[in-house]
Design a protein around this motif. Structure first.
Motif, mmCIF file in Angstrom:
data_model
loop_
_atom_site.group_PDB
_atom_site.id
_atom_site.type_symbol
_atom_site.label_atom_id
_atom_site.label_comp_id
_atom_site.label_asym_id
_atom_site.label_seq_id
_atom_site.Cartn_x
_atom_site.Cartn_y
_atom_site.Cartn_z
ATOM 1 N N UNK A 14 42.487 -85.990 43.067
ATOM 2 C CA UNK A 14 42.290 -87.484 43.800
ATOM 3 C C UNK A 14 41.084 -86.962 44.867
ATOM 4 N N UNK A 15 40.026 -87.901 44.915
ATOM 5 C CA UNK A 15 39.247 -87.949 45.816
ATOM 6 C C UNK A 15 38.404 -89.293 45.979
ATOM 7 N N UNK A 16 37.442 -89.373 46.940
ATOM 8 C CA UNK A 16 36.665 -90.526 46.737
ATOM 9 C C UNK A 16 35.607 -90.709 45.424
ATOM 10 N N UNK A 17 35.638 -91.890 45.231
ATOM 11 C CA UNK A 17 35.104 -92.119 43.808
ATOM 12 C C UNK A 17 33.745 -91.479 43.540
ATOM 13 N N UNK A 18 32.777 -91.319 44.742
ATOM 14 C CA UNK A 18 31.429 -90.997 44.670
ATOM 15 C C UNK A 18 31.554 -89.339 44.224
ATOM 16 N N UNK A 19 32.696 -88.576 44.959
ATOM 17 C CA UNK A 19 32.870 -87.284 44.986
ATOM 18 C C UNK A 19 33.411 -87.096 43.563
ATOM 19 N N UNK A 20 34.070 -87.782 42.763
ATOM 20 C CA UNK A 20 34.698 -87.993 41.373
ATOM 21 C C UNK A 20 33.373 -87.599 40.426
ATOM 22 N N UNK A 21 32.472 -88.905 40.535
ATOM 23 C CA UNK A 21 31.525 -88.989 39.757
ATOM 24 C C UNK A 21 30.569 -87.920 39.774
ATOM 25 N N UNK A 29 31.964 -81.273 35.383
ATOM 26 C CA UNK A 29 32.640 -80.071 35.969
ATOM 27 C C UNK A 29 34.217 -80.783 35.474
ATOM 28 N N UNK A 30 34.509 -81.774 35.824
ATOM 29 C CA UNK A 30 36.129 -82.186 35.445
ATOM 30 C C UNK A 30 36.481 -82.251 33.893
ATOM 31 N N UNK A 31 35.367 -82.879 33.464
ATOM 32 C CA UNK A 31 35.457 -83.177 32.127
ATOM 33 C C UNK A 31 35.352 -81.705 31.139
ATOM 34 N N UNK A 32 34.660 -80.800 31.714
ATOM 35 C CA UNK A 32 34.721 -79.457 30.968
ATOM 36 C C UNK A 32 35.934 -78.660 31.202
ATOM 37 N N UNK A 33 36.408 -78.846 32.536
ATOM 38 C CA UNK A 33 37.472 -78.059 32.953
ATOM 39 C C UNK A 33 38.804 -78.536 32.619
ATOM 40 N N UNK A 34 38.842 -79.702 32.985
ATOM 41 C CA UNK A 34 40.071 -80.586 33.019
ATOM 42 C C UNK A 34 39.998 -81.653 32.399
ATOM 43 N N UNK A 35 39.662 -81.855 31.147
ATOM 44 C CA UNK A 35 39.431 -83.041 30.378
ATOM 45 C C UNK A 35 41.020 -83.786 30.423
ATOM 46 N N UNK A 36 41.946 -83.184 30.408
ATOM 47 C CA UNK A 36 43.248 -83.917 30.166
ATOM 48 C C UNK A 36 43.723 -84.348 31.646
ATOM 49 N N UNK A 37 43.168 -83.985 32.678
ATOM 50 C CA UNK A 37 43.935 -84.304 33.961
ATOM 51 C C UNK A 37 43.437 -85.642 34.399
ATOM 52 N N UNK A 38 44.233 -86.578 35.097
ATOM 53 C CA UNK A 38 43.896 -87.827 35.399
ATOM 54 C C UNK A 38 43.388 -87.893 36.684
ATOM 55 N N UNK A 39 42.137 -88.826 37.049
ATOM 56 C CA UNK A 39 41.668 -88.993 38.192
ATOM 57 C C UNK A 39 41.884 -90.039 39.174
ATOM 58 N N UNK A 40 42.093 -90.118 40.508
ATOM 59 C CA UNK A 40 42.468 -90.931 41.141
ATOM 60 C C UNK A 40 41.331 -91.203 42.272
ATOM 61 N N UNK A 41 41.090 -92.455 42.595
ATOM 62 C CA UNK A 41 40.014 -92.676 43.566
ATOM 63 C C UNK A 41 40.696 -93.015 44.665
#
Length: 268
Positions: A94-101, A106-118
């Motif tokens: 969970x983070x701000x949408x800009x931070x997730x982007x 990194x997130x796609x590579x290390x945590x591809x199955x983890x859901x993202x919450x803006x």
């Protein structure tokens, strides 16, 4: 003097705001910050305007076009993202949408199955992680504490990641002095060559444009407001001449001078 910025405590906006004030209050949206400064409720407001990876913060552009405020300072700060959680096992980031982007690779590579919450801010995402072991947050590594550990540092896609913030003041504090000036232009027109005509007054006077961006006016489809940053102060004769010509071109609309200001780089 009291400054208002995006909260809760620990956001990057909070870190930028500390460069101008020690007494800081928090709001949950950029628009509410700009409104609070325009109404005189607060002496200063600090809002994010542009990130070097993800570009402009559109809510900020729309808010300074809607409310009559002054830009009195620009603050540029590096963005260092860390992944923070109670442990290595979590289901959601969970983070701000800009931070997730900004951390997409990194997130796609290390945590591809983890859901993202803006969520509303990086600090809010960190708070969620502090309250819930199934959630990780993205924020500055200084947000780590006895409940949150740093799982990875500098996870942003680009090492040069930085964000520029505007320090806002009530409109009557608008200054003509400074190395940069921000304008909002609403020509209330649409015809071939319009944008070229709007930019020529600056080019003809050797005024460098550092940013030009269009945003929907909200009046009708295809109708735009233009945000223009220039490397010149409002006190300069060439700037005054260029804006006078710009106002003639936008005679059916308006030109708003947000003010002139200097840039401060904050490394924190």
């Amino acid at each position: 003097m009291v400054t208002v910025t995006l909260g809760p405590e620990g956001t990057y906006s909070h870190r930028a705001a500390r460069a101008i004030d020690d007494e800081i209050d928090f709001r949950q949206s950029v628009t509410s910050i700009v409104d609070a400064v325009a109404s005189g409720e607060y002496d200063r407001g600090v809002i994010p305007v542009e990130n070097s990876i993800e570009g402009s913060v559109t809510e900020s552009l729309d808010a300074v076009a809607e409310y009559d405020v002054a830009v009195v300072r620009e603050i540029v700060t590096p963005i260092r993202h860390a992944l923070l959680a109670q442990g290595a096992e979590f289901e959601t980031v969970a983070s701000h949408s800009q931070a997730l982007a900004q951390c997409r690779s990194f997130l796609d590579r290390e945590y591809p199955d983890t859901s993202l919450e803006a969520v509303a801010s990086t600090a809010q995402g960190v708070e969620y992680a502090r309250e819930n072991p199934s959630v990780a947050g993205i924020g500055h590594p200084d947000n780590a504490d006895e409940r949150l550990e740093i799982l990875a540092e500098d996870i942003q896609d680009q090492d040069s990641n930085a964000t520029r913030f505007f320090a806002l003041a009530p409109a009557e504090e608008r200054s003509k002095g400074g190395g940069k000036t921000s304008l909002v232009v609403y020509p209330n027109a649409n015809y071939p060559g319009l944008l070229l005509e709007l930019l020529n007054p600056f080019a003809n006077r050797d005024i460098n444009l550092t940013r030009v961006e269009s945003r929907p006016s909200g009046q009708r489809l295809g109708d735009y407001v233009f945000h223009v940053d220039i490397e010149a102060g409002l006190y300069e004769a060439r700037t005054q001449e260029a804006i006078a010509e710009l106002e003639d071109l936008a005679e059916n609309g308006w030109v708003r001078r947000l003010g002139s200001y200097d840039t401060e780089h904050v490394v924190d």
